[in-house]
Write a protein that holds these residues in place. Structure first.
Motif, PDB file in Angstrom:
ATOM      1  N   VAL A   1       0.586  -1.164   0.249  1.00 11.30           N
ATOM      2  CA  VAL A   1      -0.046   0.102  -0.301  1.00 11.30           C
ATOM      3  C   VAL A   1       0.869   1.205  -0.051  1.00 11.30           C
ATOM      4  O   VAL A   1       1.770   1.002   1.334  1.00 11.30           O
ATOM      5  CB  VAL A   1      -1.020  -0.064   1.420  1.00 11.30           C
ATOM      6  N   VAL A   2       1.227   2.124  -1.037  1.00 13.92           N
ATOM      7  CA  VAL A   2       1.476   2.936  -1.646  1.00 13.92           C
ATOM      8  C   VAL A   2       0.391   4.418  -1.223  1.00 13.92           C
ATOM      9  O   VAL A   2      -0.621   4.310  -1.515  1.00 13.92           O
ATOM     10  CB  VAL A   2       2.383   2.991  -1.857  1.00 13.92           C
TER      11      VAL A   2
ATOM     12  N   ALA B   1      -1.424   6.922   5.882  1.00 12.95           N
ATOM     13  CA  ALA B   1      -0.105   7.052   7.642  1.00 12.95           C
ATOM     14  C   ALA B   1       0.737   5.906   7.568  1.00 12.95           C
ATOM     15  O   ALA B   1       2.016   6.216   7.727  1.00 12.95           O
ATOM     16  CB  ALA B   1      -0.781   7.036   8.693  1.00 12.95           C
ATOM     17  N   GLN B   2       0.251   4.986   7.180  1.00 10.88           N
ATOM     18  CA  GLN B   2       1.783   3.730   7.176  1.00 10.88           C
ATOM     19  C   GLN B   2       1.790   2.876   5.992  1.00 10.88           C
ATOM     20  O   GLN B   2       1.318   1.940   5.885  1.00 10.88           O
ATOM     21  CB  GLN B   2       1.044   2.518   8.081  1.00 10.88           C
ATOM     22  N   PRO B   3       2.687   3.992   4.806  1.00 13.80           N
ATOM     23  CA  PRO B   3       2.503   2.531   3.408  1.00 13.80           C
ATOM     24  C   PRO B   3       3.483   1.648   3.753  1.00 13.80           C
ATOM     25  O   PRO B   3       4.599   1.377   5.159  1.00 13.80           O
ATOM     26  CB  PRO B   3       3.461   3.986   2.982  1.00 13.80           C
ATOM     27  N   GLY B   4       4.057   0.927   3.503  1.00 13.11           N
ATOM     28  CA  GLY B   4       4.590  -0.685   3.426  1.00 13.11           C
ATOM     29  C   GLY B   4       3.300  -1.740   2.781  1.00 13.11           C
ATOM     30  O   GLY B   4       1.950  -1.778   2.640  1.00 13.11           O
ATOM     31  N   LEU B   5       4.350  -2.510   3.105  1.00  8.14           N
ATOM     32  CA  LEU B   5       3.688  -4.099   2.951  1.00  8.14           C
ATOM     33  C   LEU B   5       2.763  -4.383   4.137  1.00  8.14           C
ATOM     34  O   LEU B   5       2.551  -4.259   5.337  1.00  8.14           O
ATOM     35  CB  LEU B   5       4.569  -5.388   2.746  1.00  8.14           C
ATOM     36  N   VAL B   6       1.328  -5.493   3.558  1.00 10.10           N
ATOM     37  CA  VAL B   6       0.039  -5.823   4.743  1.00 10.10           C
ATOM     38  C   VAL B   6       0.764  -6.894   4.252  1.00 10.10           C
ATOM     39  O   VAL B   6      -0.184  -6.843   3.371  1.00 10.10           O
ATOM     40  CB  VAL B   6      -0.914  -4.314   4.933  1.00 10.10           C
ATOM     41  N   THR B   7       0.126  -7.476   5.247  1.00 14.87           N
ATOM     42  CA  THR B   7      -0.591  -9.411   5.484  1.00 14.87           C
ATOM     43  C   THR B   7      -1.417  -9.198   5.392  1.00 14.87           C
ATOM     44  O   THR B   7      -2.208  -9.142   7.024  1.00 14.87           O
ATOM     45  CB  THR B   7       1.129  -9.706   6.386  1.00 14.87           C
TER      46      THR B   7
ATOM     47  N   LEU C   1      -6.443  -1.536   3.470  1.00 14.60           N
ATOM     48  CA  LEU C   1      -6.683   0.856   4.072  1.00 14.60           C
ATOM     49  C   LEU C   1      -6.682   0.100   5.630  1.00 14.60           C
ATOM     50  O   LEU C   1      -6.621   1.816   5.989  1.00 14.60           O
ATOM     51  CB  LEU C   1      -7.784   1.545   3.041  1.00 14.60           C
ATOM     52  N   GLU C   2      -7.624  -0.089   6.155  1.00 18.20           N
ATOM     53  CA  GLU C   2      -8.292  -0.154   7.389  1.00 18.20           C
ATOM     54  C   GLU C   2      -6.257  -0.219   8.531  1.00 18.20           C
ATOM     55  O   GLU C   2      -5.927   0.611   8.830  1.00 18.20           O
ATOM     56  CB  GLU C   2      -8.477  -1.178   7.960  1.00 18.20           C
ATOM     57  N   GLN C   3      -5.776  -0.997   7.886  1.00 22.41           N
ATOM     58  CA  GLN C   3      -4.097  -0.779   8.596  1.00 22.41           C
ATOM     59  C   GLN C   3      -3.381  -0.041   8.316  1.00 22.41           C
ATOM     60  O   GLN C   3      -1.922   0.323   8.518  1.00 22.41           O
ATOM     61  CB  GLN C   3      -3.882  -2.519   8.238  1.00 22.41           C
ATOM     62  N   ALA C   4      -3.445   0.305   6.810  1.00 23.64           N
ATOM     63  CA  ALA C   4      -2.911   1.533   5.660  1.00 23.64           C
ATOM     64  C   ALA C   4      -2.731   2.790   6.574  1.00 23.64           C
ATOM     65  O   ALA C   4      -1.734   4.025   6.651  1.00 23.64           O
ATOM     66  CB  ALA C   4      -2.645   1.854   4.747  1.00 23.64           C
TER      67      ALA C   4
ATOM     68  N   ILE D   1      -1.788  -1.575  -3.983  1.00 25.76           N
ATOM     69  CA  ILE D   1      -2.036  -0.595  -3.854  1.00 25.76           C
ATOM     70  C   ILE D   1      -1.989   0.806  -4.178  1.00 25.76           C
ATOM     71  O   ILE D   1      -1.216   0.872  -2.991  1.00 25.76           O
ATOM     72  CB  ILE D   1      -3.491  -0.700  -2.874  1.00 25.76           C
ATOM     73  N   ILE D   2      -2.410   1.617  -5.100  1.00 27.81           N
ATOM     74  CA  ILE D   2      -1.520   3.516  -5.071  1.00 27.81           C
ATOM     75  C   ILE D   2      -3.348   4.066  -4.008  1.00 27.81           C
ATOM     76  O   ILE D   2      -3.930   4.160  -5.428  1.00 27.81           O
ATOM     77  CB  ILE D   2      -1.368   3.789  -6.638  1.00 27.81           C
ATOM     78  N   VAL D   3      -2.783   4.355  -3.561  1.00 24.80           N
ATOM     79  CA  VAL D   3      -3.836   5.407  -3.038  1.00 24.80           C
ATOM     80  C   VAL D   3      -3.785   7.166  -3.350  1.00 24.80           C
ATOM     81  O   VAL D   3      -2.617   7.550  -2.864  1.00 24.80           O
ATOM     82  CB  VAL D   3      -4.466   5.303  -1.488  1.00 24.80           C
ATOM     83  N   LEU D   4      -4.152   7.387  -4.091  1.00 27.67           N
ATOM     84  CA  LEU D   4      -3.924   8.852  -4.792  1.00 27.67           C
ATOM     85  C   LEU D   4      -4.476   9.909  -3.658  1.00 27.67           C
ATOM     86  O   LEU D   4      -5.178   9.144  -3.265  1.00 27.67           O
ATOM     87  CB  LEU D   4      -4.336   9.151  -5.778  1.00 27.67           C
ATOM     88  N   ALA D   5      -3.592  11.079  -4.039  1.00 21.59           N
ATOM     89  CA  ALA D   5      -4.512  12.285  -3.272  1.00 21.59           C
ATOM     90  C   ALA D   5      -5.321  12.677  -3.427  1.00 21.59           C
ATOM     91  O   ALA D   5      -5.487  12.434  -5.391  1.00 21.59           O
ATOM     92  CB  ALA D   5      -3.084  13.120  -2.582  1.00 21.59           C
ATOM     93  N   LYS D   6      -6.536  13.900  -3.494  1.00 25.87           N
ATOM     94  CA  LYS D   6      -7.108  14.550  -3.813  1.00 25.87           C
ATOM     95  C   LYS D   6      -6.557  15.105  -5.437  1.00 25.87           C
ATOM     96  O   LYS D   6      -5.543  16.082  -5.288  1.00 25.87           O
ATOM     97  CB  LYS D   6      -7.957  14.884  -3.088  1.00 25.87           C
TER      98      LYS D   6
END
Length: 215
Positions: free
Chosen positions: A81-82, A86-92, A103-106, A129-134
């Motif tokens: 998740v990038v 607030a917490q980008p990186g790998l999520v298991t 996204l709940e963890q990121a 997963i790329i989360v774009l800013a508005k």
């Protein structure tokens, strides 16, 4: 003489009476005393043995211990998740998890644009997963990002509904449903060429729609 004494004298045997002859039959079976004693002893032994067996100690009741088979660890997926989180990186996550779980963890930032993501999409191992800013434009390689909306042109294979896919030429409700089902089975499309794996899409139909879709 008294009457009773007189009657006694009259009824007293004189020894001259006639004896009745009685013919006693001979016994059919003659059992010697030793044989009779042996038979009685054998019967007593059998009866005594029966009581011993009956009153013997009960057989132990073995309780079968239920051994539970060790439960296997649930399969998991690792996604990246990038972007505006607030917490980008790998999520298991457990297999079958969705983008919303990642996204709940990121923890997306307040400026994150979540409308471009299909939060209900099932994740595949190795997805990004790329989360774009508005107002932020998607990166050039965003086509392979899981859950990203359609690029500058075409209908997104990863976010479009079955109704949206029917807008493609030659794609009816059955084919659109097959595209959605295939997307859910593989997690997401990573290449437009994967449309050829969808039932109902042959080379001709693929050539007609490949320029009209994106990831």
């Amino acid at each position: 003489m008294k009457v009773s004494q007189r009657l006694a004298e009259l009824t007293r045997p004189t020894g001259e009476e006639d004896l009745m002859a009685v013919d006693y039959p001979e016994p059919r079976i003659n059992v010697a005393p030793k044989q009779a004693a042996a038979a009685v002893g054998a019967v007593l032994v059998l009866v005594g043995g029966w009581f011993v067996v009956r009153d013997g100690p009960p057989e132990p009741e073995w309780e079968s211990a239920e051994v539970a088979a060790p439960a296997g660890e649930p399969a998991s997926v690792v996604v990246s998740v990038v972007g505006a989180v607030a917490q980008p990186g790998l999520v298991t996550l457990d297999e079958g998890a969705r983008i919303a779980d990642a996204l709940e963890q990121a923890r997306p930032l307040p400026e994150a644009e979540l409308l471009s993501l299909n939060l209900a999409q099932v994740l595949a191992d190795g997805q990004q997963i790329i989360v774009l800013a508005k107002g932020e434009a998607p990166p050039a390689a965003a086509g392979a990002a899981a859950g990203q909306s359609a690029g500058s042109s075409g209908i997104s294979l990863n976010t479009a509904s079955a109704q949206d896919l029917t807008e493609l030429p030659g794609v009816g409700e059955a084919t659109a449903a097959a595209i959605v089902a295939h997307r859910e089975s593989i997690g997401s499309f990573t290449s437009v060429d994967q449309l050829l794996d969808v039932k109902g899409i042959g080379p001709a139909k693929f050539d007609a729609i490949k320029e009209l879709v994106s990831l």
